[in-house]
Design an enzyme around this catalytic site. Structure first.
Site, short mmCIF file in Angstrom:
data_model
loop_
_atom_site.label_atom_id
_atom_site.label_comp_id
_atom_site.label_asym_id
_atom_site.label_seq_id
_atom_site.Cartn_x
_atom_site.Cartn_y
_atom_site.Cartn_z
N HIS A 48 5.60 7.63 17.25
CA HIS A 48 6.29 8.91 17.08
C HIS A 48 6.44 9.30 15.60
O HIS A 48 6.00 10.39 15.21
CB HIS A 48 7.65 8.86 17.78
CG HIS A 48 8.52 10.04 17.48
ND1 HIS A 48 8.17 11.34 17.81
CD2 HIS A 48 9.74 10.13 16.86
CE1 HIS A 48 9.13 12.17 17.42
NE2 HIS A 48 10.08 11.46 16.83
N HIS A 72 12.67 8.82 9.88
CA HIS A 72 13.73 9.72 10.35
C HIS A 72 14.58 9.17 11.49
O HIS A 72 15.69 9.64 11.74
CB HIS A 72 13.14 11.09 10.73
CG HIS A 72 12.42 11.11 12.04
ND1 HIS A 72 11.08 10.79 12.16
CD2 HIS A 72 12.83 11.43 13.28
CE1 HIS A 72 10.71 10.91 13.41
NE2 HIS A 72 11.75 11.30 14.13
N GLU A 76 19.37 6.13 13.00
CA GLU A 76 19.92 6.22 14.36
C GLU A 76 19.71 4.94 15.16
O GLU A 76 20.61 4.49 15.87
CB GLU A 76 19.25 7.37 15.11
CG GLU A 76 19.65 8.75 14.68
CD GLU A 76 18.87 9.80 15.46
OE1 GLU A 76 18.72 9.63 16.67
OE2 GLU A 76 18.40 10.78 14.85
N ASP A 77 18.51 4.38 15.04
CA ASP A 77 18.11 3.32 15.97
C ASP A 77 18.18 1.91 15.42
O ASP A 77 17.88 0.95 16.13
CB ASP A 77 16.66 3.60 16.45
CG ASP A 77 16.55 4.93 17.17
OD1 ASP A 77 17.59 5.44 17.61
OD2 ASP A 77 15.43 5.45 17.26
N ASP A 139 9.38 16.86 14.14
CA ASP A 139 9.92 15.87 15.08
C ASP A 139 10.03 16.48 16.48
O ASP A 139 9.61 15.89 17.48
CB ASP A 139 11.29 15.42 14.57
CG ASP A 139 12.04 14.56 15.58
OD1 ASP A 139 11.43 13.64 16.14
OD2 ASP A 139 13.24 14.83 15.82
N ASP A 260 -4.85 44.09 29.57
CA ASP A 260 -5.67 45.27 29.27
C ASP A 260 -5.64 45.62 27.79
O ASP A 260 -6.42 46.43 27.32
CB ASP A 260 -5.18 46.48 30.09
CG ASP A 260 -5.83 46.51 31.47
OD1 ASP A 260 -6.75 45.71 31.68
OD2 ASP A 260 -5.39 47.31 32.31
#
Length: 707
Positions: A48, A72, A76-77, A139, A260
């Site tokens: 990712h 990034h 968080e992880d 992201d 059209d």
């Protein structure tokens, strides 16, 4: 599957080897940090961030943005902190990563609150560095490309958030390539069957259209060569999936009617060639009246520039043509990311697109400061993210961009918040114009202000910009708080007088004991609660007296003077419609929970049962300097004759009063009755109005209606 080596090869076209090595170092760090983590597709998580970096590389973003893309999700992880990241990769990269990271350490009521808080955090980071939003868009784009393995409800939620927030931001920043892909992917996630159906229909008609497109393209090429524009390039444009769906829905047209219309783009070498190409197109096909727009002379709010025209081609078909330079074409596709030349030491010299984006983001920050909550903030932002622009002029000729439907009040707040707050009227094209009437492109607007003026609650019913809505609500909330505090202090002081207590003689310790007992944070909050009718002044005063005298059986014995109304408490006072009190009338205030004081005349029949209830009713008096407009109803008996209503209206106007409403009915063949509501300052003014009307020869009788 993308690899770091493939990305490094791509970066060689515009980054130095040293910067490419920094990007690779960030990749290897992220790979180690995400070791063992998997995506919903069961792929290694590092896929990712690498894909996000590839999206940014396509836009030729700088090495810090690419490093932030790699890192990034690390905050968080993984256990890594922002400070540790700053030591490893520098403050610039750490700030970018922190701006993109979600608030994972907080608990939220629901997903809506979580989204709003995270967006608010990101908006503040965007103000410091525009690259934050570019990393976030990349992201989001990769997340949308890989929605497949998620549950249908989660897919729809993410897709709806993308349509509501991220696609419009991409459009606002002029990044058309990303905006189109985000919209198409979101559409397919929310309405998969509709997306498949329209996609199949496009594929089916594409072959039938190819011959017509090539014929028109050849005709345009030939005419451009005749105008010595052989270097101009002509492209056939195909509408994307979501825009076709939107047009079908908004215009209530079937698919064949939308298809059209044929669309082409002409790209030239210079602005001068754009206008020559426009002449060439109009000499080949007849232009459609009112379907020409010059976005080169007046660029869109996101910096987009192009000439747009619609012409009638073979067999009456409509042909949409966009004409722009190569630089404008790059700007239309990549927006603020076009020719990104971000330099750490050159932030004072942004490109025009970046400067325009920063002005918008600074506007977001102003809205954020005035919003009561993150939910309210994001609602205001949504309004500003869907601008179908109009262009109006200040008296000095400066162009202002506003959303379609914007009113003079929106214009006033766009100029400055103080101008909006003090707006009382406006001139549009040198003529007086209602504040609620929408403006049109080309209008010249002049705002009339007054020092004593303030925003009107009714403005919230017609303003359309987020800035205007948030500024009005912020002002009303602030002034409402101050007024409720002021009237609450007066009401409490009066109630304390009944217990022979002086509000100024109460010590800080006694006030604090009362606040603790009532579980109220501050004295200001207590006064506001009393002013708003949330708490009864009499009950609060009794509790205070019990504490001061250490006696639970304290009863009211004293008599306090009436509370004086100055007229500055307009926002929290309500004047009863049943008896319509005006200054000079004997009045009583009835405390109503959530409404504050409702003012009645002492003789009003509706309060007969509670007039002597000292807990609910407060005796009031008008201040000598009471100002403002009040409404009084008059019943006028007149002889029926031509022009009588006009004469009555003229007499009222000559008495410096306005008519709010009028109703006339015949009583018999010779006599009629007029019921008229007039604006007056006080009883003296009303008496003057009645005197003027009474002098008219056709008037039999005039008196005030008291219900």
């Amino acid at each position: 599957m993308p690899t770091i080596d493939a990305l490094a090869n791509r970066l060689q076209s515009y980054l130095s080897p040293e910067k490419i090595n920094r990007v690779k170092r960030a990749y290897y760090f992220a790979e180690q940090a995400h070791q063992g983590q998997k995506r919903a597709s069961d792929e290694p998580y590092i896929i990712h961030p690498l894909a996000v970096a590839n999206v940014l590389a396509k836009m030729h973003m700088d090495h810090q943005s690419l490093m932030a893309a790699m890192l990034h999700d690390v905050l968080e992880d993984t256990p890594m902190t922002r400070e540790a990241m700053a030591r490893q990769f520098g403050d610039g990269v750490a700030d970018l990563v922190d701006g993109v990271s979600k608030l994972t350490h907080l608990e939220f009521e629901d997903k809506r609150h979580e989204m709003a808080e995270n967006f608010q955090k990101m908006a503040m980071a965007m103000a410091k560095d525009l690259r934050v939003i570019l990393v976030k868009l990349a992201d989001r784009l990769h997340n949308m490309r890989t929605l497949g393995p998620l549950r249908p409800d989660k897919k729809r939620r993410i897709a709806q958030e993308t349509l509501d927030i991220y696609a419009p931001i991409a459009q606002r920043l002029g990044i058309n390539d990303i905006r189109v892909e985000l919209e198409n992917l979101s559409f397919a996630a929310i309405y998969p069957m509709r997306a498949r159906s329209i996609s199949a229909a496009i594929t089916k008609v594409r072959g039938n259209r190819r011959e017509v497109v090539e014929q028109i393209q050849a005709a345009l090429h030939k005419r451009l060569e005749e105008f010595t524009l052989s270097g101009a390039q002509v492209y056939g444009r195909e509408k994307h999936l979501y825009s076709i769906y939107q047009k079908m829905k908004e215009q209530h047209k079937p698919f064949k009617d939308i298809m059209d219309v044929y669309a082409f783009r002409i790209v030239t070498d210079s602005v001068e060639d754009c206008y020559k190409a426009l002449g060439a197109v109009h000499s080949l096909f007849n232009p459609v009246f009112k379907r020409f727009k010059d976005y080169i002379a007046v660029p869109k709010v996101n910096g987009y520039q192009s000439l747009h025209t619609t012409v009638i081609g073979y067999n009456g078909m409509h042909i949409e043509v966009q004409i722009r330079t190569h630089d404008m074409d790059a700007m239309a596709n990549h927006g603020i990311a076009a020719h990104w030349l971000y330099k750490e030491n050159d932030s004072d010299n942004p490109t025009p697109a970046q400067a325009r984006a920063r002005r918008w983001i600074n506007g977001l920050l102003e809205i954020q400061q005035q919003a009561n909550s993150s939910i309210e903030f994001i609602e205001h932002v949504k309004i500003d993210l869907f601008p179908d622009e109009i262009y109006v002029f200040t008296p000095k000729g400066r162009i202002m961009e506003l959303p379609k439907g914007a009113t003079p009040v929106d214009f006033a707040y766009a100029v400055h918040t103080d101008v909006g707050n003090s707006c009382v009227g406006c001139l549009v094209n040198r003529k007086y114009w209602p504040l609620s009437q929408p403006l049109e492109s080309g209008d010249s607007v002049k705002i009339i202000t007054a020092k004593s003026a303030h925003p009107n609650t009714a403005w919230l019913n017609f303003v359309v910009t987020g800035k205007a809505k948030s500024a009005i609500r912020h002002y009303l909330k602030t002034i409402h708080q101050a007024e409720s505090e002021d009237i609450g202090r007066k009401l409490l002081a009066k109630a304390m007088g009944q217990f022979e207590l002086d509000i100024n003689a109460i010590s800080d310790e006694q006030w604090q004991a009362l606040l603790d007992d009532l579980a109220v944070p501050t004295l200001t909050d207590l006064f506001s609660d009393v002013g708003m009718g949330i708490r009864l002044g009499f009950v609060v005063a009794q509790r205070l007296a019990q504490q001061v005298r250490h006696d639970e059986n304290v009863t009211a014995s004293g008599k306090a003077s009436a509370v004086a109304l100055r007229g500055t408490e307009k926002l929290i006072l309500n004047y009863a419609k049943c008896c319509a009190p005006i200054p000079g009338d004997p009045i009583v205030g009835v405390i109503s929970k959530g409404k504050g004081l409702v003012i009645h005349r002492e003789t009003c029949k509706n309060i007969a049962d509670i007039r002597d209830d000292q807990q609910r009713c407060v005796h009031l008096e008008w201040d000598d300097d009471m100002g403002g407009d009040f409404h009084a109803e008059l019943r006028i008996i007149v002889h029926s004759q031509r022009g009588v209503l006009a004469n009555v209206a003229s007499a009222i106007a000559n008495a410096a009063s306005n008519i709010d409403s009028v109703h006339m009915e015949e009583k018999d063949a010779s006599v009629s009755q007029i019921l008229v509501s007039v604006s007056v300052n006080n009883r003296v003014h009303l008496a003057n109005v009645m005197r003027r009307v009474r002098r008219l020869p056709e008037v039999v009788r005039v008196y005030r209606v008291l219900r």
